[in-house]
Design a protein around this motif. Structure first.
Motif, PDB file in Angstrom:
ATOM      1  N   ILE A 113      -7.693  -5.599   1.126  1.00 53.03           N
ATOM      2  CA  ILE A 113      -6.858  -5.783  -0.065  1.00 53.03           C
ATOM      3  C   ILE A 113      -5.427  -6.117   0.352  1.00 53.03           C
ATOM      4  O   ILE A 113      -4.783  -7.000  -0.210  1.00 53.03           O
ATOM      5  CB  ILE A 113      -6.880  -4.520  -0.950  1.00 53.03           C
ATOM      6  CG1 ILE A 113      -8.266  -4.354  -1.591  1.00 53.03           C
ATOM      7  CG2 ILE A 113      -5.812  -4.602  -2.036  1.00 53.03           C
ATOM      8  CD1 ILE A 113      -8.436  -3.055  -2.339  1.00 53.03           C
ATOM      9  N   MET A 114      -4.933  -5.405   1.377  1.00 53.28           N
ATOM     10  CA  MET A 114      -3.565  -5.653   1.843  1.00 53.28           C
ATOM     11  C   MET A 114      -3.402  -7.074   2.361  1.00 53.28           C
ATOM     12  O   MET A 114      -2.429  -7.763   2.014  1.00 53.28           O
ATOM     13  CB  MET A 114      -3.178  -4.660   2.939  1.00 53.28           C
ATOM     14  CG  MET A 114      -1.795  -4.942   3.535  1.00 53.28           C
ATOM     15  SD  MET A 114      -1.352  -3.869   4.910  1.00 53.28           S
ATOM     16  CE  MET A 114      -0.741  -2.467   4.013  1.00 53.28           C
ATOM     17  N   SER A 149      -2.947   0.564  -9.692  1.00 51.37           N
ATOM     18  CA  SER A 149      -4.305   0.861  -9.245  1.00 51.37           C
ATOM     19  C   SER A 149      -5.304  -0.060  -9.916  1.00 51.37           C
ATOM     20  O   SER A 149      -4.992  -0.729 -10.918  1.00 51.37           O
ATOM     21  CB  SER A 149      -4.667   2.319  -9.562  1.00 51.37           C
ATOM     22  OG  SER A 149      -4.709   2.522 -10.964  1.00 51.37           O
ATOM     23  N   GLN A 204     -12.260   3.667   3.607  1.00 51.48           N
ATOM     24  CA  GLN A 204     -10.954   3.505   2.968  1.00 51.48           C
ATOM     25  C   GLN A 204     -10.116   2.455   3.703  1.00 51.48           C
ATOM     26  O   GLN A 204      -9.524   1.569   3.098  1.00 51.48           O
ATOM     27  CB  GLN A 204     -10.200   4.854   2.968  1.00 51.48           C
ATOM     28  CG  GLN A 204     -10.654   5.819   1.913  1.00 51.48           C
ATOM     29  CD  GLN A 204     -10.075   5.499   0.550  1.00 51.48           C
ATOM     30  OE1 GLN A 204      -9.049   4.849   0.414  1.00 51.48           O
ATOM     31  NE2 GLN A 204     -10.745   5.953  -0.494  1.00 51.48           N
ATOM     32  N   THR A 231       0.125   4.268   0.950  1.00 47.10           N
ATOM     33  CA  THR A 231      -0.235   5.108   2.113  1.00 47.10           C
ATOM     34  C   THR A 231      -0.556   6.562   1.744  1.00 47.10           C
ATOM     35  O   THR A 231      -0.665   7.405   2.639  1.00 47.10           O
ATOM     36  CB  THR A 231       0.862   5.099   3.206  1.00 47.10           C
ATOM     37  OG1 THR A 231       2.020   5.826   2.760  1.00 47.10           O
ATOM     38  CG2 THR A 231       1.253   3.683   3.594  1.00 47.10           C
ATOM     39  N   TRP A 262      -3.306   7.715   0.769  1.00 46.94           N
ATOM     40  CA  TRP A 262      -4.624   8.014   1.327  1.00 46.94           C
ATOM     41  C   TRP A 262      -4.506   8.403   2.795  1.00 46.94           C
ATOM     42  O   TRP A 262      -5.257   9.252   3.292  1.00 46.94           O
ATOM     43  CB  TRP A 262      -5.555   6.812   1.144  1.00 46.94           C
ATOM     44  CG  TRP A 262      -5.130   5.584   1.882  1.00 46.94           C
ATOM     45  CD1 TRP A 262      -4.113   4.742   1.546  1.00 46.94           C
ATOM     46  CD2 TRP A 262      -5.696   5.063   3.081  1.00 46.94           C
ATOM     47  NE1 TRP A 262      -4.007   3.720   2.462  1.00 46.94           N
ATOM     48  CE2 TRP A 262      -4.962   3.886   3.413  1.00 46.94           C
ATOM     49  CE3 TRP A 262      -6.747   5.457   3.898  1.00 46.94           C
ATOM     50  CZ2 TRP A 262      -5.258   3.121   4.529  1.00 46.94           C
ATOM     51  CZ3 TRP A 262      -7.045   4.683   5.018  1.00 46.94           C
ATOM     52  CH2 TRP A 262      -6.307   3.540   5.321  1.00 46.94           C
ATOM     53  N   ARG A 311      -8.995  -1.076   2.084  1.00 50.37           N
ATOM     54  CA  ARG A 311      -7.558  -1.215   1.849  1.00 50.37           C
ATOM     55  C   ARG A 311      -6.941  -2.285   2.738  1.00 50.37           C
ATOM     56  O   ARG A 311      -6.000  -2.971   2.327  1.00 50.37           O
ATOM     57  CB  ARG A 311      -6.856   0.131   2.039  1.00 50.37           C
ATOM     58  CG  ARG A 311      -7.114   1.097   0.889  1.00 50.37           C
ATOM     59  CD  ARG A 311      -6.404   2.412   1.103  1.00 50.37           C
ATOM     60  NE  ARG A 311      -6.572   3.276  -0.047  1.00 50.37           N
ATOM     61  CZ  ARG A 311      -5.756   3.320  -1.095  1.00 50.37           C
ATOM     62  NH1 ARG A 311      -4.702   2.522  -1.138  1.00 50.37           N
ATOM     63  NH2 ARG A 311      -5.971   4.151  -2.102  1.00 50.37           N
ATOM     64  N   TYR A 312      -7.445  -2.417   3.952  1.00 51.59           N
ATOM     65  CA  TYR A 312      -6.891  -3.443   4.831  1.00 51.59           C
ATOM     66  C   TYR A 312      -7.177  -4.832   4.273  1.00 51.59           C
ATOM     67  O   TYR A 312      -6.311  -5.709   4.282  1.00 51.59           O
ATOM     68  CB  TYR A 312      -7.453  -3.323   6.245  1.00 51.59           C
ATOM     69  CG  TYR A 312      -6.893  -4.372   7.181  1.00 51.59           C
ATOM     70  CD1 TYR A 312      -5.611  -4.242   7.702  1.00 51.59           C
ATOM     71  CD2 TYR A 312      -7.631  -5.501   7.514  1.00 51.59           C
ATOM     72  CE1 TYR A 312      -5.075  -5.217   8.538  1.00 51.59           C
ATOM     73  CE2 TYR A 312      -7.103  -6.481   8.353  1.00 51.59           C
ATOM     74  CZ  TYR A 312      -5.825  -6.326   8.862  1.00 51.59           C
ATOM     75  OH  TYR A 312      -5.304  -7.296   9.675  1.00 51.59           O
ATOM     76  N   ASP A 369       0.862  -1.184   0.000  1.00 55.42           N
ATOM     77  CA  ASP A 369       0.000   0.000   0.000  1.00 55.42           C
ATOM     78  C   ASP A 369       0.898   1.233   0.000  1.00 55.42           C
ATOM     79  O   ASP A 369       1.846   1.311   0.781  1.00 55.42           O
ATOM     80  CB  ASP A 369      -0.907  -0.006   1.232  1.00 55.42           C
ATOM     81  CG  ASP A 369      -1.994   1.050   1.152  1.00 55.42           C
ATOM     82  OD1 ASP A 369      -3.161   0.672   0.993  1.00 55.42           O
ATOM     83  OD2 ASP A 369      -1.682   2.255   1.250  1.00 55.42           O
TER      84      ASP A 369
END
Length: 380
Positions: A233-234, A354, A226, A174, A176, A230-231, A172
């Motif tokens: 996805i990570m 992305s 967000q 970061t 964002w 994102r977490y 990520d």
């Protein structure tokens, strides 16, 4: 009319936050809820409870009960500390930093005890409640100092201590979080103005606190969504990378075998070498891969490298690398052992920066979206 709009936004935000908690806590990607998601939900819950309390006070639903009327619970004291806790768990650095949750819980309990004591004193002695109002101001200043301190710690982590979370940065960027810190700084400054006006200016509190609550709520609900997306996805990317690399799963991109075997001149041989170098070292998985980087590793000038690629493939370097990435993504998408991973995670692990760049390139080379391709070609 303005009051009605703000009150509507407050109660809408409170309900929205509670729904967010219900959805994210029941969205079980794993058997156990991770600490990052737990703290993220606590951020949103703190805002929701604060908004709900502000709405009840504004509507006068508690005015007939003395104790309830003056029992303003400082839910907001948890917002910044829970965000900080989410941050260090999201970046996988919780063991390197002190967690402030216990300290803030103690502060919260002390403030509740003090307030209950003052309310009881005023009620039993039929004393004017100004002492409670004065304490509320003191309490807010204390909590603001705590919030600014922990926010400053968060700022240092994101901007000055990136070396501590290099592993997370590989999954990520970061950016964002950096955007959130900028907007969060503006909200905290507005909070200072509201506190100052409460002390020295003869302006109704709601003129500052209503916009503050609504603005901060919108910002923090945004960080909630967000962070949640994102977490997940990570964590998908981390597990996917482990499964491919640690277990040495072979993902075949099959580029050179079908496009270059018929070429025999020196430039064709060089193009084969370029492709083999890219494939063998999986350079296309590097989202920041550049023409200059490949030329340096192969000791070829960038202009000559670009000319060879354009001559033999009739496409530029970017498209060549994206074709490798798409081939890699196709292989993963259609492999049954990776069926439980999200398409976005697979696209990002294939080297795309992305979701939009992944979908655009995939459509260009396959005339299908990744989901369509997976549905049509997946192995059982």
């Amino acid at each position: 009319m303005t009051d009605k709009i703000f009150n509507l936004l407050l109660i809408t935000g409170a309900v929205h936050g509670i729904l967010f908690n219900c959805i994210t806590l029941t969205y079980r990607r794993q058997k156990k809820i991770s600490k990052a998601i737990l703290f993220l939900n606590l951020v949103v819950l703190s805002i929701s409870l604060n908004n709900l309390q502000a709405w009840l006070i504004a509507k006068g639903y508690s005015s007939s009960w003395y104790f309830i009327k003056y029992l303003e619970v400082p839910w907001y004291v948890f917002i910044v500390p829970t965000f900080y806790s989410f941050l260090i768990h999201f970046l996988l650095i919780e063991k390197k930093y002190k967690n402030y949750i216990k300290s803030v819980c103690y502060l919260f309990l002390v403030e509740i005890i003090i307030r209950l004591t003052l309310i009881t004193f005023c009620y039993l002695n039929e004393t004017n409640a100004n002492i409670i109002n004065s304490y509320t101001r003191f309490e807010e200043i204390t909590n603001a100092l705590v919030a600014f301190y922990i926010f400053y710690k968060s700022y240092n982590i994101i901007y000055k201590e990136r070396y501590n979370y290099k592993y997370a940065l590989s999954f990520d960027d970061t950016k964002w979080l950096q955007q959130f810190m900028v907007l969060g700084s503006l909200v905290l400054i507005f909070w200072l103005i509201a506190i100052f006006s409460n002390f020295y200016l003869e302006i109704p509190q709601k003129n500052f606190y209503y916009p503050l609550r609504v603005g901060s709520s919108l910002l923090l609900y945004w960080i909630g969504y967000q962070g949640f997306l994102r977490y997940n996805i990570m964590t998908d990317r981390i597990q996917l990378r482990k499964e491919i690399l640690v277990n040495k799963t072979n993902i075949n991109t099959d580029k050179t075998s079908d496009t270059t075997t018929h070429k025999t001149d020196s430039q064709s041989k060089l193009f084969d070498d370029i492709c083999l170098h890219i494939e063998a070292n999986k350079l296309y998985l590097n989202e920041n891969l550049s023409l200059d980087e490949v030329s340096k590793t192969m000791n070829i000038s960038t202009s000559h490298l670009s000319k060879v690629i354009n001559t033999h493939e009739n496409i530029n370097f970017t498209n060549l690398i994206n074709e490798y990435r798409v081939n890699y993504a196709k292989a993963v998408l259609t492999d049954a052992q990776f069926a439980h991973y999200t398409i976005i995670a697979i696209g990002l692990e294939s080297g795309f920066k992305s979701k939009s760049s992944f979908y655009s390139a995939f459509k260009k080379f396959t005339n299908q979206t990744p989901s369509e391709y997976r549905a049509e070609h997946s192995t059982s």
